[in-house]
Design an enzyme around this catalytic site. Structure first.
Site, short mmCIF file in Angstrom:
data_model
loop_
_atom_site.label_atom_id
_atom_site.label_comp_id
_atom_site.label_asym_id
_atom_site.label_seq_id
_atom_site.Cartn_x
_atom_site.Cartn_y
_atom_site.Cartn_z
CG HIS D 17 -7.21 -5.83 -2.54
ND1 HIS D 17 -6.99 -4.73 -3.35
CD2 HIS D 17 -7.02 -5.39 -1.27
CE1 HIS D 17 -6.72 -3.68 -2.60
NE2 HIS D 17 -6.72 -4.04 -1.33
CE LYS D 41 -16.48 14.83 -2.62
NZ LYS D 41 -16.81 16.10 -2.00
NE ARG D 90 -0.55 -3.17 2.86
CZ ARG D 90 -0.54 -1.93 2.39
NH1 ARG D 90 -0.06 -1.70 1.20
NH2 ARG D 90 -1.01 -0.94 3.10
CB SER D 128 -5.83 0.54 -4.50
OG SER D 128 -6.44 -0.71 -4.24
#
Lengths: 172, 172, 172, 172, 172, 172
Positions: D17, D41, D90, D128
């Site tokens: 990123h 959450k 990607r 991530s």
């Protein structure tokens, strides 16, 4: 000032190519359309014809210039001071080849950026090859190329009538 | 009555092509297999041979007719009153090209539907090119084509023995 | 007579689903839209609502019936005497899952055919999930669902306002 | 002046990123990194933490600003006067989702351009999720995130130690 | 003892090919690199040159032998007592062709295993074709092939200077 | 001696998993099947059950050992002295995730090789999830799992009858 190079064979330019060039011209300060100077035996239109047809079709877009080039794309990018290479990605079939080309170009010139526009949906099945095949088989190419290019294609095939090199995909 | 066109080069038809034609014949009222009349230099079998071989292999399927055609597939579909174009999708490698062709054909003739059958698993690695390559290299094509086509292939290659144009994928 | 089953969750049906159902109805004698009876916690609309919304949207297509089902799709196909399962393939992202499902279904019931329509280009980025997410974020879904479904979606989200389960892909 | 929005969850930002944000900052006049305000959450770091971590990691890039947003990405793009949405592709696994999002966003706001950078090879397997999983399993994330983010991740997992929600892909 | 065959055209071998051969040599007892004896008109280097160049580049890897072969790959595998065929998969563009070849080879010789290595990231955009094109256009191929092969390529193109058969992908 | 690790969740092992384990056992000196110790709430069978079921199904393959593990796959590979991680690639849907995992694992432990077998065609649509879904819907899984696992699945679902967590793909 950011200059972007939009390289290709453009044999001939389709509405998809015009769409990318026009959209890139709205983002970057200057666009150089680079028409690759391929050997005549591999293309339908000469390099000069391909440059002239694309330039005429772009009529009205002030910050776009159409030029021919030979040699490596990255070298031509440098010679026109482009910081960016622009490419179009169609919903189908372009991604892997473009990724490979982008990675290779960035390895050769790390400071040269490659950016992709997503081709508009209505042009996602278009390619220069398909347009040529349809014309060669007598079909309609309305909305697939600009008027000047449609006219040039029809004239070219009238002269080539005896040519039988029909790409395989449409009837395979 | 629904007529479906199953177009292709069929140079020659493989068991995968026979499978699609037979399954389509179980769904639609009539199937026209359209053999594209490609220039002789691009195919191993002549158009007449390709029509005859596929027709013979289909022997026993009453509602299938095999015909040759030239020009655009959509024009041929209209001439045989087909409402549907039928195509086979293999688990590997066909999707994008078929999608592109389907979208193009629907743009040219919106009322003409394109429908895809999923190729049976056991034929998912088969193609006319692969069959020709295996025969040319002396390998066995048992179960890959029908008996009449296996025989025709072996005879053809016996005559062509000097031919050396071997596709790249099998040994690449 | 050929009956085709078009199965799905349809939570709710999008214009892409309506497009496939309508086009299938032009090819086959009868279409049964099968709405999968998923547990309420996994869907926005109840099974009854999903059946009613799709049926209302299809108003005017005489040979289509909308029914709910539970259990295996192939078992439901048999119970409605369908010879064909119909599915839509979008230019992006559907192929592999559909191929897997088709192969599995054909293994379980070899005589049951799976046929795919290519989704129209203008619906190729549509899905029930995306439509729900746009509504939940206050965006416009004009042209993405039929009027009755747009109205139902807005009402549903007005009631759910406190719900925060927003799918990840639009803003990821 | 061209402003580009680079939207995402960035939970947390990876070196991939950072790479895209920095390269975009070299091409466009101004970059707004938009951190999506997802419900707590669903994310490891709060919205404020994600904004602060990305901003700190970008330290030294003057024309980049990091902000949080809720609602539709296209609405946020308009509110910051962005003409372009920037995304990274990607070598593996991003293309179809990005194409779908780009087509959807362009349908909602045709004048808003979506442009993709090809992610650098050395970050092509990074996400991530993968970074979080490696940390949770005690592995090394050297070179995968910036130093401040590596530190924040380790602290977060020290506190969460009892958490067992390990994504499936690394060990599947 | 496990012997693995690594077949290909290797016209010429790239660093990606060397990487696979070396890694395979660390796993299996013996590696036979099989250089396909393609007709001279289809390759840049003769079969003898391709064998010699790869062998020289592998200098120092004791359990690798480089040989030429003609005919089917599976027949050559048998003749060198290989139980395994080794192939490299690049992050982009190889999977479907390799899967097709693997399924075909296993159908012809079920006991012959096909195993794939994932090509190292830094070689994922490399191919023999791309290397030849870059050299033909005067670009640098540092790090793309071994020194002996770089030298051989430059000499070959010095002699061929008049050759104009430039692959399309780099400048398309 | 070459030891290979075959890691996975195996919840439960399918005939596709057994096929890969058996074929790997024919190539390498020793195979360790590593069953990932996932939290009970995410799996149908406990870790102990998954180990026992796979081991029982492999009965008769002397050089395979089944063990559970937690933590990073690469760390477990080291602890059992494996030089190779083995994975299966199905004709559909596995490639990108496997490539990502392989690149990540090789970055973490460069000396650890990742090798892929191509899954046999007849198992290419199989997955643990699909098998569980079919059983939960009352369908037949003959030929999809070994006898002991079929029996365990049926017993498990008899006890869980009230469970309604049906994966989406089969009926979507």
């Amino acid at each position: 000032m950011t200059t972007a190079l939009y390289p290709g064979s453009f044999d001939p330019a389709t509405m998809g190519h015009l769409d990318i060039a026009t959209r890139a011209a709205a983002i970057f300060d200057k666009i150089v359309v680079g028409v690759y100077d391929a050997p005549a035996k591999n293309v339908l239109f000469t390099t000069e014809e391909r440059v002239a047809l694309f330039a005429e079709a772009l009529h009205g877009t002030p910050n776009v210039e159409v030029k021919s080039f030979s040699g490596l794309t990255v070298d031509f990018a440098r010679s026109v001071n482009a910081q960016v290479i622009v490419r179009g990605l169609r919903a189908i079939s372009d991604f892997e080849l473009e990724m490979q080309m982008a990675l290779l170009n960035r390895k050769m010139v790390p400071s040269l950026e490659v950016m992709c526009f997503m081709t508009s949906l209505e042009y996602s099945f278009l390619s220069s090859s398909i347009v040529k095949e349809i014309v060669s088989l007598g079909g309609s190419i309305d909305g697939m190329v600009s008027d000047n290019i449609a006219k040039a294609l029809k004239e070219k095939y009238r002269k080539l009538k005896e040519s039988a090199s029909i790409p395989r995909y449409l009837n395979s």
